[in-house]
Scaffold this active site. Structure first.
Site, PDB file in Angstrom:
ATOM      1  N   ASN A   1      -0.269  -0.942   7.408  1.00  0.00           N
ATOM      2  CA  ASN A   1      -0.925  -0.547   6.869  1.00  0.00           C
ATOM      3  C   ASN A   1      -2.131  -1.333   7.262  1.00  0.00           C
ATOM      4  O   ASN A   1      -1.862  -2.837   7.452  1.00  0.00           O
ATOM      5  CB  ASN A   1      -0.659  -0.461   5.957  1.00  0.00           C
ATOM      6  CG  ASN A   1      -1.762   0.265   4.286  1.00  0.00           C
ATOM      7  OD1 ASN A   1      -2.870   0.882   4.619  1.00  0.00           O
ATOM      8  ND2 ASN A   1      -1.205   0.502   3.412  1.00  0.00           N
ATOM      9  N   LYS A   2      -3.174  -0.823   6.058  1.00  0.00           N
ATOM     10  CA  LYS A   2      -4.225  -2.279   5.965  1.00  0.00           C
ATOM     11  C   LYS A   2      -4.453  -2.678   7.072  1.00  0.00           C
ATOM     12  O   LYS A   2      -5.625  -3.551   7.853  1.00  0.00           O
ATOM     13  CB  LYS A   2      -4.473  -3.641   5.428  1.00  0.00           C
ATOM     14  CG  LYS A   2      -3.935  -2.408   4.139  1.00  0.00           C
ATOM     15  CD  LYS A   2      -3.579  -3.448   3.352  1.00  0.00           C
ATOM     16  CE  LYS A   2      -2.880  -3.457   1.700  1.00  0.00           C
ATOM     17  NZ  LYS A   2      -2.833  -4.506   1.026  1.00  0.00           N
TER      18      LYS A   2
ATOM     19  N   GLY B   1      54.854  10.596 -38.247  1.00  0.00           N
ATOM     20  CA  GLY B   1      55.684  11.220 -39.907  1.00  0.00           C
ATOM     21  C   GLY B   1      56.197  12.881 -39.527  1.00  0.00           C
ATOM     22  O   GLY B   1      56.848  13.770 -40.652  1.00  0.00           O
ATOM     23  N   SER B   2      56.084  13.155 -38.544  1.00  0.00           N
ATOM     24  CA  SER B   2      56.631  13.944 -37.660  1.00  0.00           C
ATOM     25  C   SER B   2      58.220  14.526 -36.743  1.00  0.00           C
ATOM     26  O   SER B   2      59.255  14.888 -36.966  1.00  0.00           O
ATOM     27  CB  SER B   2      56.815  14.229 -36.025  1.00  0.00           C
ATOM     28  OG  SER B   2      56.775  13.931 -35.033  1.00  0.00           O
TER      29      SER B   2
ATOM     30  N   GLY C   1       7.453  -2.187  -5.267  1.00  0.00           N
ATOM     31  CA  GLY C   1       8.476  -3.164  -3.892  1.00  0.00           C
ATOM     32  C   GLY C   1       8.458  -4.156  -4.266  1.00  0.00           C
ATOM     33  O   GLY C   1       8.749  -5.626  -3.783  1.00  0.00           O
TER      34      GLY C   1
ATOM     35  N   GLY D   1       0.527  -0.849   0.406  1.00  0.00           N
ATOM     36  CA  GLY D   1      -0.269  -0.293   0.507  1.00  0.00           C
ATOM     37  C   GLY D   1       0.531   1.398  -0.123  1.00  0.00           C
ATOM     38  O   GLY D   1       0.737   2.345   0.695  1.00  0.00           O
TER      39      GLY D   1
ATOM     40  N   LEU E   1      53.303  13.907 -33.704  1.00  0.00           N
ATOM     41  CA  LEU E   1      51.882  13.734 -34.857  1.00  0.00           C
ATOM     42  C   LEU E   1      53.452  12.027 -35.775  1.00  0.00           C
ATOM     43  O   LEU E   1      54.020  11.873 -35.875  1.00  0.00           O
ATOM     44  CB  LEU E   1      51.720  14.465 -35.601  1.00  0.00           C
ATOM     45  CG  LEU E   1      50.639  15.284 -35.418  1.00  0.00           C
ATOM     46  CD1 LEU E   1      50.313  16.539 -36.382  1.00  0.00           C
ATOM     47  CD2 LEU E   1      49.292  14.566 -34.671  1.00  0.00           C
TER      48      LEU E   1
ATOM     49  N   SER F   1       1.347   3.168  -2.909  1.00  0.00           N
ATOM     50  CA  SER F   1       1.637   4.267  -3.396  1.00  0.00           C
ATOM     51  C   SER F   1       0.142   4.962  -2.910  1.00  0.00           C
ATOM     52  O   SER F   1       0.143   6.028  -3.342  1.00  0.00           O
ATOM     53  CB  SER F   1       1.370   3.500  -4.894  1.00  0.00           C
ATOM     54  OG  SER F   1       2.295   3.521  -5.665  1.00  0.00           O
TER      55      SER F   1
ATOM     56  N   SER G   1      52.195   9.267 -28.569  1.00  0.00           N
ATOM     57  CA  SER G   1      50.858   9.190 -26.618  1.00  0.00           C
ATOM     58  C   SER G   1      50.223  10.515 -27.552  1.00  0.00           C
ATOM     59  O   SER G   1      51.036  12.011 -27.087  1.00  0.00           O
ATOM     60  CB  SER G   1      52.915   9.643 -26.033  1.00  0.00           C
ATOM     61  OG  SER G   1      53.734  10.434 -26.782  1.00  0.00           O
TER      62      SER G   1
END
Lengths: 605, 267
Positions: free
Chosen positions: A142-143, A444-445, A90, A16, A442, A18, A515
């Protein structure tokens, strides 16, 4: 205005929750006009009596099955205080959804059905409430109308619930006899429970307090991102605990970079020299330290532990059990680490508390996981007297557990035997210092060309020198790695560790790897310590692409190679290079001389 | 030292969410309905990113907004230097004709959003919905994965707690990001007031009426109100028992019309 008090309603399915919230909203005059009539119409259509839970259970599937599927939040005001009520499902299958709502609550109402009594999810939710650190709990039986408002039944359930919560480390604030459907003892004292003189549910809620905000704790800010603004780098994040002031000496864990706070950055606000727990801010520092997402900023004298192995008390959420040796990802806010499960301790069924075998951890068990990290992650542990870090454990992209960190071990479980030969002795024999000459740039650098030329020149002058490059590590040491971002980072880490060992042996280690990521270079710098020198081999992309010695740019442009640095993957140009060698404008001989002069200078005894 | 007040705390959470979205979800965009909520998000984005909104801002246009809305849009887009992209939604004749008439504008926007995602390939869209607006929106996640069709699988939403959000999704799935989920209508207006955020003049009463929620002109009706200033709006909302979207006809045509729209992709 203070924020609304957040209260989660927990308990077994169909007890109960909700309905109680829906009726509470009605009793406190919080439902919009026409809502009661709408509920009546919807209930009539479904042939059920007026169903208050439909206020929250808005999904068709929820109404059809009369259960709550997902967490909801509703707001109401009573006596000038605001409340945010969190309705949690629940049902056993929906504990994941319950956890989402409950994790943010200040307090909980544990709903118990007077007919069914304490049930499987009542026990489980009680346990979960304890794990989440919710200290204020109200029990609503409850109830009670269904048991004729029997005083003895209420008293029996009250003491049972108190005992249950005490075993989870929680002292119950109040227990209240309720009939949610009819509104008994929710807001008005019920004439049907003349034997009960305690407070109503709303009265019990009024007595609850908001959780503290951890301003008094140690400073913890997990960095979400680093923004550039002109020359400044702003580390942004939300402060988990503590306070930070301009001028404070801080350290960023795990790398350990130290600096002082230069400014606290906010937009469209008057400048302020302090910030506190809960705020989302930006920080700048007096030194250009390396900081990245996931780092934790703490005060120098009070930083978190960089964990290499730790234990966390977890709620296991997945149907497939954890297996020792299995890999997971652990997240603590923006901090992430890959971990290996080393051991499983104290597995128990979170409802019955029956012990479970470590090789058959059931879904929703509580368990202590012993995890070893592959990359260090900054954490605080409960066993160390700290407010514990809360972690989420993922298998792939699926959340499989949530937990709090208990014990942390920062030392790797290796016992280094002291050498009988020291580094200075080795360096004296070699005639120069050991060093790591880390070339980045890079493709090729000119890194490899320069590395080999430098190695030749140093060797010819009597130095002990060795080049590590892609070809001599990818084929052996790192042959298990591919080119995914994670494995690329691991490739760099291993190279850095090997280079550091070579430097420790008194040699000059030259590395030639693109890197591209600042974080990888920072790890390399960390591994190598004082003898690390970052050299940026600088050439613009057009020059590198024109050289294209291995034909890689052409293949990247045609899409044959995915995520190629400079074309389809980023290159983070270093801001912390010790030397820049510009090969677009200088030839190989000039560049080699420049590099040689630098290395001779920094390795001179 | 006093604790953070409620607006500070809501602001800090939203800024945190926006920074997570920016860092972890790429490419990212935001839907701007020109209303009070998504305009507040733009303001919060400027807080998070120190004065700039670093993602495209998309308006799904039905050409049925009121003229004041378009004027406000163009003024703010210029003043705040927004990367505004107006996308026309497909015509009403192209949407599911079994939907009740007032829901069809929403279906047009849903279809417009699908096309936007298809054509521009966004991994994430920031949307200004709140839990307190509508009971199915109350069940949302802050980071909510959707299939390319926009389907919302309410039965299998990912776990979301302790500031951990689902930011990695497979191809064909996108994220709806809801940074205002925990704000209420009054919070939004109090924040507008505190921060002095501009908003469309239609929200203020003129001749005894004002718009509480802005939608297409043929399916949205103004409410009876004398609230002609922000403090008056706030006082009115603190006292009202009328739901915010009462003037939005599409919400109440059928019990499940809003859920049907949402499970098929509406915001």
């Amino acid at each position: 205005m203070v924020r609304p008090l957040r209260i989660v309603f927990a308990g077994h399915v169909d007890h109960g929750k909700s309905t109680m919230i829906g009726r509470l909203l009605h009793e406190t005059g919080s439902l919009p006009d026409g809502k009661a009539a709408e509920l009546e119409a919807i209930s009539r259509k479904r042939g059920v009596p007026l169903e208050w839970s439909f206020v929250l259970d808005a999904l068709q599937a929820e109404r059809d099955q009369a259960i709550t599927i997902d967490t909801t939040r509703v707001w109401f005001r009573w006596n000038d205080r605001r409340y945010a009520i969190i309705d949690a499902p629940g049902h056993r299958e929906l504990v994941k959804n319950m956890l989402g709502g409950a994790a943010e609550a200040d307090a909980a109402v544990l709903v118990v059905d007077a007919v069914e009594g304490i049930s499987e999810q009542t026990r489980r939710h009680a346990r979960l409430i304890g794990l989440l650190g919710i200290e204020q709990v109200v029990v609503a039986v409850n109830k009670l109308d269904a048991v004729g408002f029997d005083r003895e039944i209420f008293a029996g359930l009250e003491s049972e619930a108190r005992a249950l919560l005490e075993s989870a480390g929680i002292a119950v604030a109040k227990a209240i006899p309720v009939s949610a459907r009819d509104g008994d003892n929710l807001v008005a004292a019920s004439p049907r429970t003349p034997w009960y003189a305690g407070s109503t549910l709303i009265g019990a809620l009024e007595a609850l307090e908001s959780k503290g905000d951890d301003t008094d704790g140690p400073l913890r800010m997990r960095v979400q991102d680093v923004y550039r603004s002109g020359d400044a780098r702003i580390a942004v994040g939300r402060i988990d605990s503590g306070t930070v002031k301009v001028g404070d000496a801080i350290v960023a864990t795990p790398l350990g970079s130290a600096a002082c706070v230069r400014s606290i950055e906010r937009w469209n606000l008057p400048a302020s020299g302090t910030a506190r727990a809960g705020e989302s801010i930006g920080l700048t520092f007096d030194l250009p330290i390396f900081i990245d997402r996931g780092d934790v900023i703490g005060h120098t004298d009070d930083a978190p532990i960089s964990a290499s192995r730790f234990r966390a008390v977890c709620f296991w959420l997945d149907a497939r059990p954890p297996v020792v040796g299995e890999s997971f990802r652990v997240q603590c806010g923006p901090s992430v680490a890959r971990v290996t499960l080393r051991a499983i301790h104290d597995a128990v069924d979170s409802s019955s508390l029956a012990p479970l075998s470590a090789d058959a951890v059931e879904q929703y068990a509580t368990v202590s996981l012993e995890l070893e990290t592959r990359t260090p992650i900054p954490l605080d542990g409960r066993a160390h007297g700290m407010r514990p870090s809360r972690i989420v454990v993922l298998r792939g992209s699926e959340v499989v557990a949530g937990g709090v960190v208990d014990t942390i071990d920062s030392s790797v479980t290796l016992f280094a035997t002291a050498h009988l030969v020291t580094r200075p002795e080795r360096e004296t024999r070699n005639g120069h210092r050991g060093a790591v000459i880390w070339l980045t740039g890079l493709s090729g650098s000119g890194k490899s060309t320069l590395a080999m030329a430098l190695e030749r020149r140093l060797f010819d002058t009597g130095s002990t020198v060795f080049v590590l490059d892609g070809d001599n590590v990818r084929g052996g040491l790192n042959r298990d790695l591919d080119f995914s971002p994670v494995d690329r980072a691991e490739n760099i880490r291993r190279v850095a560790e090997v280079a550091a060992l070579l430097a420790e042996s008194g040699a000059i280690a030259i590395t030639a790897f693109i890197s591209p990521m600042a974080s990888d270079r920072a790890i390399a710098r960390q591994a190598a310590g004082a003898g690390f020198h970052l050299i940026h081999i600088l050439a613009d992309l057009a020059t590198c692409e024109a050289r294209d010695p291995k034909g890689l740019y052409k293949r990247a442009r045609s899409g044959e190679i995915e995520s190629f640095t400079g074309i389809s993957a980023p290159y983070e140009g270093p801001t912390d290079a010790d030397l820049v060698v510009d090969t677009s404008h200088a030839g190989i001989d000039v560049s080699t001389e420049q590099l040689l002069a630098y290395v001779i200078g920094v390795t001179r005894l | 030292m006093t604790r953070l007040n409620d607006l500070d705390e809501l602001e800090a959470e939203t800024v945190y969410i926006l920074r997570e979205a920016k860092r972890c979800v790429d490419p990212l965009s935001m839907l701007w309905s020109i209303g009070k909520d998504s305009t507040a998000i733009l303001w919060l984005a400027r807080k998070a990113f120190f004065g700039v909104v670093p993602f495209p801002v998309v308006q799904l246009d039905t050409e049925m907004e009121l003229p004041e809305v378009y004027e406000f849009r163009d003024r703010i887009a210029a003043e705040w230097d927004l990367d505004l992209r107006v996308r026309m939604c497909p015509p009403e004749s192209s949407v599911d004709q079994s939907l009740p008439p007032a829901s069809r504008a929403a279906a047009r926007k849903t279809e417009g959003l699908k096309r936007l995602l298809e054509e521009d390939g966004y991994r994430g869209v920031i949307v200004g919905i709140r839990r307190d607006e509508q009971a199915t929106r109350a069940k949302e996640r802050i980071f909510s994965p959707r299939s390319s069709e926009g389907d919302w699988d309410v039965r299998r939403q990912p776990a979301e707690f302790w500031g951990h959000y689902t930011t990695e999704v497979p191809d064909g799935v996108h994220l709806r990001i809801h940074p205002l989920l925990h704000w209420t209508e009054v919070d939004i207006w109090r924040y507008h007031e505190r921060e002095n955020i501009p908003f469309c003049s239609l929200y203020l009463a003129r001749d005894g009426k004002r718009y509480r929620s802005l939608g297409e002109k043929n399916i949205t009706v103004p409410i009876v109100s004398d609230a002609a200033t922000l403090p008056e709006i706030i006082a009115e909302l603190e006292a009202t028992r009328e739901p915010e979207r009462a003037g939005r006809l599409m919400d109440s045509e059928q019990e499940d019309s809003f859920e049907r729209l949402r499970t098929s992709g509406y915001m």
